[in-house]
Design an enzyme around this catalytic site. Structure first.
Site, PDB file in Angstrom:
ATOM      1  N   ALA A  67       0.750  -1.129  -0.086  1.00 57.74           N
ATOM      2  CA  ALA A  67       0.149  -0.173   0.184  1.00 57.74           C
ATOM      3  C   ALA A  67       0.704   1.189  -0.193  1.00 57.74           C
ATOM      4  O   ALA A  67       1.854   1.402   0.280  1.00 57.74           O
ATOM      5  CB  ALA A  67      -0.956   0.014   1.075  1.00 57.74           C
ATOM      6  N   GLY A 112       0.386  -5.394   0.776  1.00 52.67           N
ATOM      7  CA  GLY A 112      -0.753  -5.229  -0.254  1.00 52.67           C
ATOM      8  C   GLY A 112      -0.586  -6.020  -1.515  1.00 52.67           C
ATOM      9  O   GLY A 112      -1.230  -6.629  -2.288  1.00 52.67           O
ATOM     10  N   GLU A 115      -0.749  -9.468  -1.016  1.00 51.43           N
ATOM     11  CA  GLU A 115      -2.267  -9.878  -0.872  1.00 51.43           C
ATOM     12  C   GLU A 115      -2.987  -9.786  -2.162  1.00 51.43           C
ATOM     13  O   GLU A 115      -3.900 -10.671  -2.753  1.00 51.43           O
ATOM     14  CB  GLU A 115      -2.948  -8.858   0.065  1.00 51.43           C
ATOM     15  CG  GLU A 115      -2.499  -8.928   1.408  1.00 51.43           C
ATOM     16  CD  GLU A 115      -2.737  -8.154   2.369  1.00 51.43           C
ATOM     17  OE1 GLU A 115      -3.650  -8.192   3.356  1.00 51.43           O
ATOM     18  OE2 GLU A 115      -2.469  -6.899   2.094  1.00 51.43           O
ATOM     19  N   GLU A 135       3.484  -5.375   7.831  1.00 52.10           N
ATOM     20  CA  GLU A 135       2.441  -4.658   8.129  1.00 52.10           C
ATOM     21  C   GLU A 135       2.591  -4.357   9.582  1.00 52.10           C
ATOM     22  O   GLU A 135       2.697  -3.196  10.300  1.00 52.10           O
ATOM     23  CB  GLU A 135       1.072  -5.093   7.912  1.00 52.10           C
ATOM     24  CG  GLU A 135       0.633  -5.030   6.585  1.00 52.10           C
ATOM     25  CD  GLU A 135       1.080  -6.087   5.845  1.00 52.10           C
ATOM     26  OE1 GLU A 135       0.399  -6.268   4.672  1.00 52.10           O
ATOM     27  OE2 GLU A 135       1.589  -6.960   6.113  1.00 52.10           O
TER      28      GLU A 135
END
Length: 261
Positions: A67, A112, A115, A135
């Protein structure tokens, strides 16, 4: 291919290529890129000429470093939640696309970015790649589906260790624990990914789609329910012309030529 976009899209034959195109930011996932990715996935789902998707990152450093932390650091909690919900929508779209989706991991695949890859059917990693969920190291949670999908891919214990320590793994370790299915030389990444996709596309489209759906849906069922779903899909696929073609070819010892229904 649109070369001026933060998300590149190209269709060659029956394969769509999606390229995260922010190499200067290690292909970090911004609100804009997720919005565009969601819209493109909707288009691809409706496009009957597309049978497979390959997702990768621009440049040679990263699939995606995760992210956009700069954006998140200045956002309100509500904005962060909406950002995460959009990312979850995208990963769900990938997983339920009904078409073959393969991630070609060409470098850093973190947070992310990982993911996104975890939602794909198959992951092919360049040998130099690093994968991980960092994270917790910045006080965050893997909120794009990582806490759900990682455990299903590598097991609860390994997922807990990776998520709670924020530890990265090499491509070789990722292969060992089942996080990726193939590790290839960096320069062969796209060629090997295309070859894997080609192998799948040579099979019956109906059989491939129903096999994936049985796998995907079956993980949310009891053992008995999942097995019953597989039996139902076996009966369903038996109604297709491809089933007749495939079974006749097996008996006649010829190569089947599937028609797609």
């Amino acid at each position: 291919m649109n070369g001026n976009s933060i998300l590149l899209y190209e269709k060659r034959d029956s394969v769509a290529y999606l390229t995260l195109n922010r190499p200067e930011a290690l292909n970090a996932l911004s609100l804009d890129i997720l919005t565009r990715l969601s819209a493109l996935l909707d288009d691809i789902k409706r496009d009957e000429s597309v049978r497979a998707v390959i997702v990768t990152g621009a440049g040679d450093k990263a699939f995606s470093a995760g992210a956009d932390i700069k954006y998140l650091s200045r956002s309100t909690p509500m904005a962060v939640r909406e950002f995460s919900r959009l990312a979850v929508l995208v990963t769900n779209q990938i997983e339920s696309l009904g078409k073959v989706v393969v991630a070609a991991l060409n470098g850093y695949t973190f947070g992310g970015g990982l993911e996104i890859a975890e939602a794909c059917m198959i992951r092919v990693a360049a040998k130099s790649s690093l994968l991980g969920h960092p994270e917790v190291s910045i006080g965050a949670v893997a909120g794009f589906g990582g806490t759900t999908r990682l455990a299903r891919l590598v097991g609860r214990g390994r997922a807990a260790e990776m998520l709670l320590r924020g530890r990265n793994v090499t491509a070789d370790e990722a292969l060992q624990i089942g996080l990726v299915q193939f590790v290839v030389d960096d320069e062969q990444l796209m060629a090997e990914t295309q070859a894997i996709v080609g192998d799948i596309l040579a099979k019956s489209p109906s059989a491939v789609r129903l096999t994936w759906e049985a796998l995907h849906r079956g993980l949310n069922m009891t053992l008995e329910e999942s097995a019953a779903l597989g039996a139902d899909f076996f009966g369903l696929v038996a109604a297709t012309e491809d089933f007749r073609i495939g079974t006749r070819a097996f008996v006649d010892k010829t190569t089947p030529r599937y028609v797609g229904y």
